[in-house]
Design an enzyme around this catalytic site. Structure first.
Site, PDB file in Angstrom:
ATOM      1  N   ASP A 490      46.780  -1.339  -9.047  1.00  0.00           N
ATOM      2  CA  ASP A 490      47.530  -0.067  -9.082  1.00  0.00           C
ATOM      3  C   ASP A 490      48.558   0.031  -7.957  1.00  0.00           C
ATOM      4  O   ASP A 490      49.536   0.772  -8.083  1.00  0.00           O
ATOM      5  CB  ASP A 490      46.606   1.151  -9.126  1.00  0.00           C
TER       6      ASP A 490
HETATM    7  C1  LAN Z   1      40.811   1.195  -0.700  1.00  0.00           C
HETATM    8  C2  LAN Z   1      42.028   1.967  -0.457  1.00  0.00           C
HETATM    9  C3  LAN Z   1      43.025   1.990  -1.581  1.00  0.00           C
HETATM   10  C4  LAN Z   1      42.352   1.872  -2.914  1.00  0.00           C
HETATM   11  C5  LAN Z   1      43.255   2.322  -4.102  1.00  0.00           C
HETATM   12  C6  LAN Z   1      44.571   1.601  -4.168  1.00  0.00           C
HETATM   13  C7  LAN Z   1      43.561   3.805  -3.969  1.00  0.00           C
HETATM   14  C8  LAN Z   1      42.455   2.100  -5.378  1.00  0.00           C
HETATM   15  O1  LAN Z   1      43.139   2.621  -6.480  1.00  0.00           O
HETATM   16  C9  LAN Z   1      42.016   0.668  -5.522  1.00  0.00           C
HETATM   17  C10 LAN Z   1      41.091   0.264  -4.367  1.00  0.00           C
HETATM   18  C11 LAN Z   1      41.709   0.475  -2.965  1.00  0.00           C
HETATM   19  C12 LAN Z   1      42.668  -0.654  -2.682  1.00  0.00           C
HETATM   20  C13 LAN Z   1      40.644   0.454  -1.874  1.00  0.00           C
HETATM   21  C14 LAN Z   1      39.462  -0.432  -1.994  1.00  0.00           C
HETATM   22  C15 LAN Z   1      38.357  -0.264  -0.958  1.00  0.00           C
HETATM   23  C16 LAN Z   1      38.872   0.089   0.415  1.00  0.00           C
HETATM   24  C17 LAN Z   1      39.747  -1.028   0.905  1.00  0.00           C
HETATM   25  C18 LAN Z   1      39.680   1.380   0.271  1.00  0.00           C
HETATM   26  C19 LAN Z   1      38.891   2.553  -0.278  1.00  0.00           C
HETATM   27  C20 LAN Z   1      39.986   1.713   1.706  1.00  0.00           C
HETATM   28  C21 LAN Z   1      38.723   1.285   2.483  1.00  0.00           C
HETATM   29  C22 LAN Z   1      37.849   0.458   1.514  1.00  0.00           C
HETATM   30  C23 LAN Z   1      37.118  -0.679   2.219  1.00  0.00           C
HETATM   31  C24 LAN Z   1      36.129  -1.319   1.266  1.00  0.00           C
HETATM   32  C25 LAN Z   1      36.408  -0.155   3.460  1.00  0.00           C
HETATM   33  C26 LAN Z   1      35.515  -1.125   4.139  1.00  0.00           C
HETATM   34  C27 LAN Z   1      34.130  -0.985   3.652  1.00  0.00           C
HETATM   35  C28 LAN Z   1      33.370  -1.931   3.097  1.00  0.00           C
HETATM   36  C29 LAN Z   1      32.214  -1.529   2.304  1.00  0.00           C
HETATM   37  C30 LAN Z   1      33.652  -3.363   3.252  1.00  0.00           C
END
Ligand code: LAN
Length: 761
Positions: A490
């Site tokens: 996305d």
């Molecule tokens: C994010 C942030 C952005 C998010 C969107 C683009 C909004 C979504 O549509 C797809 C997934 C994604 C890229 C995403 C995946 C997981 C993330 C990176 C996070 C929520 C921000 C932080 C999170 C990450 C996993 C945090 C670290 C924690 C662990 C359990 C490893």
């Protein structure tokens, strides 16, 4: 921009690529000050804590999207590098932006919103913001700093202390998994430890209260796997308390159904360095502070804790995803039987291969790493393997600054190295939707935003793509920056839409030639699963049954990539827009992709008409994306039963004041749940956008929603922060502070374009 000066702390951050300062000898963020005594055998030098730092001395530097915060001790330096409006806003200082003429119409409100938001645009053209929420990130970083003897500058220690105290639960003094969550052992044991490491006394009344809460929850031995891992690294627990993390998993042939390359990228990239450290059973030395922590964190004396017996102990509120019988059996086998077969040479080849994979990750991201959990862990692995003065350790140390953020409450660790490309893409679309992009007033702002996306497009696949199990990424965008470089379905879609729309407008440069657009499409088209849906970073590689091996306990649905309505719908809208301009390019592929994706979207709709959101809270968020994508293929309230159901769901949730309100509990429970604080601007905007896209026939509910949004706008054009907006892994919330600008303006703008810009009565 080179900024230097003897007493400037954390200045001159890196240019974002290359080895340029491997030998430069210049000071970098978070590197030891020259007058810092070398760490010695008595342990890590404690920072000197102050009540507060001087907030007029903080500056945020944005170099091609790389954000680092700097504290200017010297008055001359501070004068030379004045604080910007954005700095002041981020820090919660008065911005002194003027009151604007009160908005009478929706478009007035958009213009006022932009009038404010434009001041937050940063020199490379992007927007930034705090990206906090999770309360388990900072501990990994601070523990890594301590065990790798990376001195923590006083100003950083002070503001970390302030943030953690500001975010302690007002009733019991503990911390939860995220800022709105109830206290857990994970949050409390880890953040208590951080406070002690940055120099807070165990006698501080707030610490006494937090410790009491921790002990009531059973002490640190009741923490989840990650607590036990980090505390063992610190030398506060013994490794026997940690369920096994064998690096040998990485030696499994690719065909094995549970081989790690099939896991969700965030899990496998955390498992990777964690397995290296676990294999070494590496622990920090027992300094006086560590010895004290051993007596503070457990509700019995360290010497009497039966470590092995607590491998599976866990406090109920930490136990979102209890260990399955299969995982318990596997752990039992790995603890009791496997060691007899684990030869030294097997362990060594596993460690060697794991470290190679770590090095590939470091190289491919210039040490920025996928995220804030594997970043510090990779630093630790390099420290263990290559020593304190290696280039890898130095570069990792510098890169840690990319995750830190300062706000009015203090310093926190962001969930990624920023939100750069994502928020910038949305802002462009918002202005387009409002029909304001051709207004010369906003052209310079939008041109810079476009230039940013141009610069951030990923131009090449990574080296050794297959060897390190990476996904094709040429032509893509990441969520944050090109340096981080992890394409997301996305994020590609939203950035592509923004570019496609804006660079065709008169008065804007065409920065991306057709080939670069095609590259993005080619990569996007690799994302579809058999189901027709799209996941986040990669198409799904493993079976859902792998969730039985979810060992993190605190998160749900983490083991593999899943189909996400938000991701799939964003791809559909991007493809719809693309075919408008390029009807011939891979037309058959796109048609079949979209057909199958739409099928998935219909199947993903809940019986009540809603869609479940995995990345924003929750049903409101996903329903907006779903209705937008259905609109992009011509389905509206008038001609589609699915759209009608979606709209009826949203209408049924509108509150009497015209707003919508959803709590993070919706994500945890998969049931629509209202937030106790009432209507939220962001969710109201999402719902209004959804209804507008669906061409909902009755304007009244939309107008009521928009009136609520307008009534919450401040005289200077801003909206204030309300409840948390984002989520991941069902249980952990994360802030998207720019959403309160982007989505209200988008809703108001679409309305004005559709119905004319008249005052709402
Ligand atoms: C994010 C942030 C952005 C998010 C969107 C683009 C909004 C979504 O549509 C797809 C997934 C994604 C890229 C995403 C995946 C997981 C993330 C990176 C996070 C929520 C921000 C932080 C999170 C990450 C996993 C945090 C670290 C924690 C662990 C359990 C490893």
């Amino acid at each position: 921009m080179a900024r230097s000066g003897g007493s400037v702390k954390g200045t001159e951050p890196a240019t974002s690529t290359g080895n340029s300062y491997a030998n430069s000898g210049e000071k970098r963020p978070l590197e030891p000050e020259s007058d810092d005594p070398a760490p010695n055998s008595t342990g890590y030098k404690k920072p000197r804590l102050q009540e507060r730092t001087d907030y007029t001395r903080w500056r945020m530097l944005d170099e091609k999207g790389r954000h680092t915060w700097h504290y200017l001790d010297d008055d001359e330096d501070a004068k030379e590098w004045p604080q910007t409006t954005a700095d002041k806003y981020f820090l919660g200082l008065p911005t002194d932006l003027p009151d604007l003429p009160p908005a009478k119409t929706p478009l007035d409100a958009v213009k006022n919103g932009l009038g404010f938001f434009q001041h937050l645009q940063l020199p490379p053209g992007n927007w930034a913001c705090e990206y906090g929420g999770p309360m388990f990130l900072l501990p990994g970083l601070v523990i890594t700093w301590v065990v790798t003897e990376t001195p923590i500058p006083d100003h950083i220690a002070t503001e970390i202390k302030n943030y953690l105290f500001a975010r302690a639960n007002p009733d019991d003094g503990g911390w939860g998994l995220h800022i709105e969550g109830e206290s857990t052992v994970f949050g409390t044991a880890m953040n208590y430890t951080v406070l002690r490491l940055v120099g807070v006394s165990e006698e501080d009344p707030r610490m006494i209260k937090a410790r009491g809460t921790l002990h009531k929850m059973g002490g640190a031995q009741n923490g989840p796997h990650w607590t036990k891992f980090w505390l063992s690294v610190l030398g506060v627990c013994q490794w026997d308390i940690v369920n096994p993390v064998p690096p040998e998993f990485w030696l499994l042939p690719d065909w094995v159904p549970f081989a790690p390359w099939r896991w969700w990228i965030h899990m496998r990239m955390v498992f990777l360095p964690m397995s290296f450290v676990w294999s070494k059973r590496w622990s920090y030395k027992p300094t006086p502070l560590i010895l004290q922590l051993r007596e503070e964190l457990f509700h019995e004396s360290y010497s009497t804790v039966d470590w092995g017996a607590h491998r599976n102990s866990i406090y109920e509120k930490d136990n979102y995803h209890p260990k399955t019988w299969l995982l318990k059996l596997a752990n039992w086998f790995l603890v009791n039987i496997y060691p007899y077969f684990r030869t030294e040479s097997l362990a060594k080849s596993a460690e060697d291969w794991v470290f190679k994979l770590i090095q590939m990750e470091d190289k491919n991201t210039d040490f920025a790493n996928l995220g804030p959990v594997n970043g510090p862990m990779n630093l630790l692995c390099c420290y263990i393997r290559e020593g304190p003065n290696s280039y890898s350790v130095r570069r990792h140390r510098e890169r840690m600054a990319d995750f830190l953020w300062v706000k009015d409450e203090g310093m926190l660790m962001n969930g990624t190295n920023g939100v750069q490309s994502w928020d910038t893409a949305f802002l462009i679309q918002t202005v387009m939707d409002a029909g304001l992009a051709e207004d010369p007033k906003w052209r310079p702002m939008l041109t810079r935003a476009l230039e940013f996306l141009d610069d951030q497009q990923i131009r090449e696949n990574v080296d050794d793509q297959a060897l390190c199990y990476r996904q094709q990424r040429k032509g893509a965008w990441a969520f944050s920056t090109r340096d981080q470089g992890y394409a997301v379905s996305d994020c590609i879609s939203e950035a592509l839409k923004a570019v496609l729309l804006l660079q065709r407008l008169p008065g804007y440069p065409k920065l991306l030639d057709d080939q670069r657009i095609f590259d993005a499409i080619d990569t996007l088209l690799t994302y579809q699963n058999k189901s027709g849906g799209c996941a986040s970073y990669e198409p799904t590689r493993g079976s859902e049954r792998l969730e039985m091996l979810n060992a993190a306990e605190v998160f749900g649905r983490i083991m593999i990539e899943y189909d996400y309505p938000e991701c799939t719908t964003a791809v559909v809208t991007a493809l719809s827009l693309f075919t408008k301009y390029y009807p011939d390019y891979r037309a058959a592929d796109i048609k079949s992709f979209k057909g199958r994706a739409i099928e998935y979207i219909r199947n993903a709709q809940f019986p009540d008409g809603s869609w479940y959101g995995s990345w924003g809270i929750c049903f409101t968020y996903a329903s907006m994306f779903a209705l937008e994508s259905l609109a992009s293929i011509g389905e509206t309230y008038e001609n589609s039963a699915d759209v009608r159901q979606g709209c009826d769901f949203l209408i049924s949730k509108q509150r009497v004041d015209g707003g919508w309100s959803e709590s993070y509990r919706s994500c945890e429970r998969s049931i629509y749940t209202e937030h106790p604080t009432g209507s939220q601007v962001v969710m109201t905007a999402w719902a209004c956008i959804a209804l507008l896209e669906a061409n909902y026939p009755d304007r009244t509910p939309i107008e009521k929603g928009l009136k609520l949004i307008m009534s919450r706008q401040q005289p200077n054009g801003e909206w204030l922060q309300e409840a948390i907006e984002g989520v991941f892994n069902k249980s952990c919330m994360i802030s998207y502070p720019n959403y309160k600008f982007i989505f209200p303006m988008k809703a108001l703008g679409i309305f004005a374009k559709r119905y004319g810009d008249t005052a709402l009565v």
